[in-house]
Design an enzyme around this catalytic site. Structure first.
Site, short mmCIF file in Angstrom:
data_model
loop_
_atom_site.label_atom_id
_atom_site.label_comp_id
_atom_site.label_asym_id
_atom_site.label_seq_id
_atom_site.Cartn_x
_atom_site.Cartn_y
_atom_site.Cartn_z
CE LYS A 160 39.81 -22.98 -14.44
NZ LYS A 160 41.24 -23.33 -14.43
NE ARG B 257 46.62 -26.75 -5.82
CZ ARG B 257 47.63 -26.38 -6.60
NH1 ARG B 257 48.74 -25.91 -6.06
NH2 ARG B 257 47.53 -26.47 -7.91
#
Length: 474
Positions: free
Chosen positions: A253, A327
């Site tokens: 990120k 996830r």
């Protein structure tokens, strides 16, 4: 803990309290000050000539019935930035139930502030709210006793979750979360903790959780909290994403995107808070809460784009984006929970999963994705009643192409960068057997309270899930 009591006349209120009332409240004294304040069309607030109160705040009647926009909360928040009294007297004689729930949770949550973390020098003499007195009608007392007790217990769970989430990630590691949960759960005989360390995670085949956590110096953990409010019966399961810090892995990120990533474990923290609230109320149910805990770090052992990992149900996943790690840990935890309780009443997972859900729904609504219509309806109704609302997003076979992989059973992100939130839910649904009702809550927008450019943990969706449980177990 903030305490409370009910009264039926203002003469029973403690001196020097802060009185907060609807401008039309019939219990207010007939004085020139009150008459003048009632003439105001907006918030009327004074600290002068208030005897026996230290402060009086009157608010327009419409706010006490505004269950949609949270107008009363918006008016109250500035008043508690610097409280003038440890005691508040709240007029509840004519207030919408949902608004009352929101206000009580706000007030009980004053038990936690960032200063409690003791990481910053603070004014030890600052006034903190300690007691809530509710002015009600005699015929309201019985129902309000139950209602206040429930909201206090819900807030206690929220406070526990918020305290963990607000901690810096160098302190709040997977192992730290396990140890804090064990300390908190020991107060309740009905709660029992079960922990899988990094070796047991591998041995039990949780390859997705292992893949996410193996790059960090702080190894992953799977924590299952079991609550037995009754000796037997169906088990309700809750699963929380607990990424204690998310760098994005090798899909790194940018700096600004990492700033709030200590909060990527809010789903897991809220599962813990939920379990504590349930235990505090002694609900007659059986529950398992599963916290999937890992740090998504960079390093020689970090998972690589293109890696294929195998979940504990045997499903293989191509990891084409290491920043879609939430996830992965959820998928393994859902599959693990379904294997532990194949006859579960339902599995509900919660996660700060996608920024896309914020673009779709903003900061007030959690995204709900499920193929089980009764569960969708029940959660939607519980959200409306509690004021902790959800909004459904589609979840059906039209999303299949979003998780197709040429090399594995599934891929963890769609290559077309479309329907990100629903695609993540479509991936997750493969890990819960069709015989078990399942719902996914994307709380990226609601897990934090954002104000003045700063973010703190909100404790949502604990109110929603507790309202659902209270209705489900009645």
């Amino acid at each position: 803990m903030i305490t409370w009591q009910l009264i039926t006349t203002l003469s029973q209120a403690k001196p020097q309290s802060h009185l907060i009332a609807c401008s039309s409240c019939s219990h207010l004294p007939d004085t020139a000050l009150i008459a003048e304040m009632r003439e105001q069309q907006t918030v009327a607030d004074t600290r002068f000539s208030c005897t026996p109160f230290s402060r009086i705040t009157l608010l327009p009647e419409a706010l006490w019935h505004d269950a949609l926009t949270g107008g009363l909360l918006a008016a109250l928040r500035p008043l508690f930035v610097a409280p003038v009294s440890r005691e508040v007297v709240l007029d509840v004689t004519n207030i919408h139930d949902t608004v009352l729930a929101q206000v009580l949770l706000f007030l009980f949550n004053q038990a936690h502030s960032l200063s409690d973390l003791q990481l910053k020098k603070t004014d030890e003499t600052a006034v903190r709210l300690c007691h809530i007195t509710a002015l009600c009608r005699p015929e309201q007392q019985a129902s309000l006793e139950t209602f206040f007790r429930q909201q206090q217990a819900i807030a206690q769970g929220m406070v526990a979750a918020r305290r963990l989430a607000d901690l810096p990630s160098d302190r709040c590691t997977p192992q730290f979360m396990v140890e804090e949960a064990q300390k908190l759960c020991v107060a309740f005989p009905a709660l029992h903790c079960e922990v899988l360390d990094e070796r047991q995670i591998v041995a039990q085949g949780l390859g997705l959780l292992h893949a996410v956590g193996k790059g960090a110096t702080c190894p992953p953990r799977l924590l299952a909290i079991h609550y037995n409010g009754v000796p037997d019966g169906p088990v309700r399961c809750y699963v929380g994403k607990g990424i204690t810090f998310d760098t994005g892995g090798l899909w790194l990120k940018e700096g600004a995107g990492m700033y709030t990533m200590k909060y990527d474990m809010c789903g897991a923290a809220n599962v813990l808070g939920l379990m504590l609230s349930v235990a505090e109320l002694g609900l007659p149910v059986r529950i398992m809460g599963v916290l999937a805990l890992a740090e998504n770090a960079i390093g020689p052992d970090a998972m690589q784009p293109g890696t294929v990992a195998t979940a504990c149900n045997g499903t293989t996943v191509e990891i084409n984006n290491t920043d879609a790690e939430g996830r992965l840990v959820l998928a393994d935890a859902i599959a693990w929970a379904s294997k532990r309780h194949p006859q579960a009443s339902y599995i509900i997972d919660m996660a700060t999963l996608t920024g896309a859900v914020v673009k779709a729904l903003g900061y007030e609504l959690s995204g709900l994705m499920t193929q089980d219509e009764p569960l969708r309806h029940a959660l939607t109704q519980a959200g409306q009643k509690s004021g902790d609302e959800v909004w459904s997003l589609p979840l059906d076979a039209r999303l299949k192409k979003q998780t197709d992989s040429a090399i594995a059973d599934l891929c963890n992100t769609p290559t077309n960068n479309a329907a990100i939130s629903a695609s993540a839910a479509w991936l997750l649904h493969h890990f819960c057997p069709p015989t078990i009702p399942w719902a996914h809550l994307d709380i990226s927008g609601t897990a934090l309270w954002r104000e003045n450019g700063r973010s703190v943990a909100s404790g949502r969706p604990i109110p929603l899930l507790m309202e659902h449980l209270l209705g489900d177990s009645a």
